[in-house]
Design an enzyme around this catalytic site. Structure first.
Site, short mmCIF file in Angstrom:
data_model
loop_
_atom_site.label_atom_id
_atom_site.label_comp_id
_atom_site.label_asym_id
_atom_site.label_seq_id
_atom_site.Cartn_x
_atom_site.Cartn_y
_atom_site.Cartn_z
CE LYS A 25 2.54 -2.38 -4.36
NZ LYS A 25 2.14 -2.18 -2.95
CD GLN A 44 0.93 -9.04 -2.28
OE1 GLN A 44 1.62 -9.59 -3.33
NE2 GLN A 44 -0.52 -8.80 -2.76
CG ASP A 96 -2.11 -1.14 1.04
OD1 ASP A 96 -2.25 -1.58 -0.13
OD2 ASP A 96 -2.42 -1.45 2.23
N GLY A 110 -4.49 -4.22 -3.84
CA GLY A 110 -5.70 -3.44 -4.08
C GLY A 110 -4.51 -2.05 -4.62
P1 GDP Z 1 -0.86 0.40 -3.49
O1 GDP Z 1 -1.24 -0.72 -2.93
O2 GDP Z 1 0.85 0.44 -3.22
O3 GDP Z 1 -0.96 0.89 -4.89
O4 GDP Z 1 -1.36 1.56 -2.90
P2 GDP Z 1 -2.91 1.52 -2.27
O5 GDP Z 1 -3.80 2.16 -3.36
O6 GDP Z 1 -3.23 0.19 -1.50
O7 GDP Z 1 -2.71 2.63 -0.95
C1 GDP Z 1 -2.40 4.12 -1.21
C2 GDP Z 1 -3.46 4.93 -0.93
O8 GDP Z 1 -2.95 6.39 -0.89
C3 GDP Z 1 -4.53 4.97 -2.08
O9 GDP Z 1 -5.70 5.70 -1.27
C4 GDP Z 1 -3.96 6.08 -2.98
O10 GDP Z 1 -5.14 7.14 -3.50
C5 GDP Z 1 -3.28 6.98 -1.93
N1 GDP Z 1 -2.30 7.98 -2.36
C6 GDP Z 1 -1.03 7.38 -3.35
N2 GDP Z 1 -0.17 8.40 -3.31
C7 GDP Z 1 -0.78 9.51 -2.60
C8 GDP Z 1 0.06 10.61 -2.11
O11 GDP Z 1 0.93 11.19 -2.40
N3 GDP Z 1 -0.79 11.58 -1.21
C9 GDP Z 1 -1.82 11.19 -0.75
N4 GDP Z 1 -2.55 11.78 0.01
N5 GDP Z 1 -2.55 9.90 -1.03
C10 GDP Z 1 -1.91 9.03 -1.87
P1 IMO Z 2 -0.66 -4.25 -2.22
O1 IMO Z 2 -0.40 -4.70 -3.54
C1 IMO Z 2 -0.90 -4.46 1.81
C2 IMO Z 2 -0.85 -8.49 3.78
C3 IMO Z 2 -2.16 -9.06 4.29
C4 IMO Z 2 -1.35 -9.95 5.34
C5 IMO Z 2 -0.39 -10.59 4.74
C6 IMO Z 2 -0.74 -11.99 4.21
O2 IMO Z 2 -1.98 -3.39 -2.39
O3 IMO Z 2 0.37 -3.32 -1.72
P2 IMO Z 2 -2.25 -12.71 2.05
O4 IMO Z 2 -3.83 -12.47 1.85
O5 IMO Z 2 -1.25 -12.06 1.06
O6 IMO Z 2 -1.82 -13.95 2.29
O7 IMO Z 2 -1.86 -11.72 3.35
O8 IMO Z 2 -0.05 -9.61 3.72
N1 IMO Z 2 -1.17 -8.00 2.42
C7 IMO Z 2 -1.21 -6.86 1.95
N2 IMO Z 2 -0.85 -5.68 2.62
N3 IMO Z 2 -0.84 -4.38 0.73
C8 IMO Z 2 -1.28 -5.57 0.05
O9 IMO Z 2 -1.17 -5.39 -1.43
C9 IMO Z 2 -1.18 -6.71 0.72
N4 IMO Z 2 -1.33 -7.97 0.17
C10 IMO Z 2 -1.13 -8.95 1.19
O10 IMO Z 2 -2.65 -7.80 4.98
O11 IMO Z 2 -0.89 -9.11 6.61
MG MG Z 3 -3.04 -1.57 -1.75
#
Ligand code: GDP
Ligand code: IMO
Ligand code: MG
Length: 426
Positions: A16, A221, A13, A40
């Protein structure tokens, strides 16, 4: 021709999805190489929010092509839902999305097994998508691949074998014969939808590279969830690190030109497990609310912590990520004093390298350096030199401590809130 890997440097998260989408502008192909719909990836595009779980974020540009590589585990039901989600938003995937025939599939019995483990055995706090059990089957050589799913006889034979083998725990949830009927009926619905996307994608990538095309590998991840180098056992069951892009897509290491590691300006993690710089209380609450820190897949609140250089240095090293994208700078806009963890201490001894002992990792205490906050909005700034001085100092300090170069800074969800410092394209 250029191939770059974009990887998470923390516990997932990191942003990416946003960074991949931003950099997709310069690419022809975007490829997922591991994980599954446990990911996600959020992209805010034309004022709309998209959360992608399986399909690479490049799909949001109509002229980009995408691959779900052999290293990804695919829940066919989730895949069809995602293609429908996109189609409903007028994003056509046909002719632009290709799925490796060697990718392995997730079935309900994988989710049952994971649910059973999470409830009765060791709790990891997984996403419960069946990711771990699907990889277990893959490496246990009883998995069912996309190529097998396409062939009637092969599929039924392998499904029967799996249902027989897993009978004892499937029976806790459903009669195996009933589950078989459900899986077969779903397959009838799903196959016409996805058949045309299935290819030998490593061959396609080879041809595209030879033709001089640019490729982004979109990691899911993050380094600390890597099964080998993360905080085991609180990890995922794949290798999110940059090296995983090769076995996960069929592209050789010599073809990879660059790795960009994505890190937040602080740290978050969902799920259980050690988190040395975790913070709680008012500040954690403020950052969580400001950063919208709820898991994009599970909706669970993210745990918050200060940026951890010990952890980040490990991530830089194992990914070869000497170039970093620093996200969520804006979330710190109102924080008076910003901490960076520069080391750990354990029983009075300094610890410089991330420890893999479960006991030590639980016991280490972070050593912090405090920087003055910038107390000014950063969103919308498009020039690095126009960032507040203390923001620039924070960035330079991270570069110094990690021996890396910050090539991109993100100060908001949208593509516009991004400074691409090293504007070299590909
Ligand atoms: P990912 O899994 O690495 O693609 O990240 P996620 O989408 O799960 O979580 C990142 C969250 O932060 C999302 O809600 C994005 O819209 C948000 N986000 C990404 N870059 C920024 C930023 O520079 N500032 C803020 N405020 N939100 C961001
Ligand atoms: P993105 O790509 C954050 C975490 C789960 C748990 C552990 C194992 O959005 O960054 P799993 O279901 O993979 O066997 O769970 O890994 N986890 C993540 N945490 N972002 C993710 O993906 C994750 N994918 C798995 O919360 O701790
Ligand atoms: Mg994510």
């Amino acid at each position: 021709m250029s191939a770059i890997v974009i990887v998470g440097m923390q516990w997932g998260d990191e942003g990416k999805g946003k960074v991949c989408h931003f950099l997709s502008n310069w690419t022809d192909w975007v490829v997922r190489y591991q994980g599954g719909n446990n990911a996600g990836h959020t992209v805010v595009f034309d004022g709309k929010k998209y959360v992608l779980h399986l399909i690479p974020s490049g799909i949001l540009y109509p002229d980009k092509k995408c691959i779900i590589g052999n290293g990804v585990v695919i829940d066919p039901v989730a895949l069809v839902e995602e293609t429908k989600f996109l189609r409903d938003r007028e994003i056509e995937v046909a002719g632009r999305l290709f799925i490796s025939s060697n990718s392995h599939l997730i079935f309900p019995y994988h989710q049952y097994k994971e649910g059973f483990r999470e409830e009765v055995k060791t709790r990891i706090g997984t996403t419960r998508k069946g990711i771990g059990p699907a990889y277990e089957d893959k490496y246990g050589r009883v998995g069912i691949r996309m190529a097998d799913y396409l062939e009637d006889d092969t599929f039924v034979e392998l499904l029967d074998r799996n249902l027989r083998e897993k009978k004892s725990f499937i029976e806790r949830y459903k009669k195996p014969e009933e589950l078989k009927e459900i899986i077969l009926a779903k397959r009838e619905e799903i196959l016409p939808e996805i058949k045309e996307y299935v290819r030998e994608t490593s061959l396609m990538l080879d041809k595209e590279l030879a033709a001089g095309k640019n490729i982004i590998f979109e990691g899911a991840q993050g380094a600390m969830l890597d099964c080998d180098f993360g905080t085991y056992p609180f990890v995922t069951s794949s290798n999110p690190v940059s090296g995983g892009a090769c076995p996960g897509s069929g592209v050789a290491p010599v073809c990879i030109d660059k790795v960009i590691g994505v890190t937040k300006a602080y740290t978050t993690r969902v799920g259980l497990g050690p988190f040395p710089t975790e913070i709680e209380g008012d500040l954690a609450h403020t950052l969580r609310e400001k950063g919208g820190e709820y898991g994009a897949t599970t909706g669970r609140p993210r745990r918050l912590g200060w940026l951890d250089i010990v952890q980040l240095k490990l991530a830089v090293r194992i990914n070869g990520a000497r170039k970093l994208a620093l996200t969520k700078i804006d979330v710190l806009d109102d924080v008076k004093e910003i901490k960076i963890c520069t080391g750990y201490s354990h029983n009075g001894q300094a610890v410089e390298d991330f420890p893999f002992s479960r006991k030590v990792l639980k016991e280490v205490k972070p050593v912090y350096e405090t920087l003055e906050g910038w107390m000014a909005p950063t969103g919308g700034i498009t020039d690095f030199d126009k960032l507040p001085e203390n923001t620039r100092k924070f960035i330079r300090r991270i570069e110094e401590l990690t021996s890396s170069k910050i090539v991109l800074v993100s100060m908001g969800k949208s593509k516009d809130d991004t400074i691409y410092i090293e504007k070299e394209g590909f």
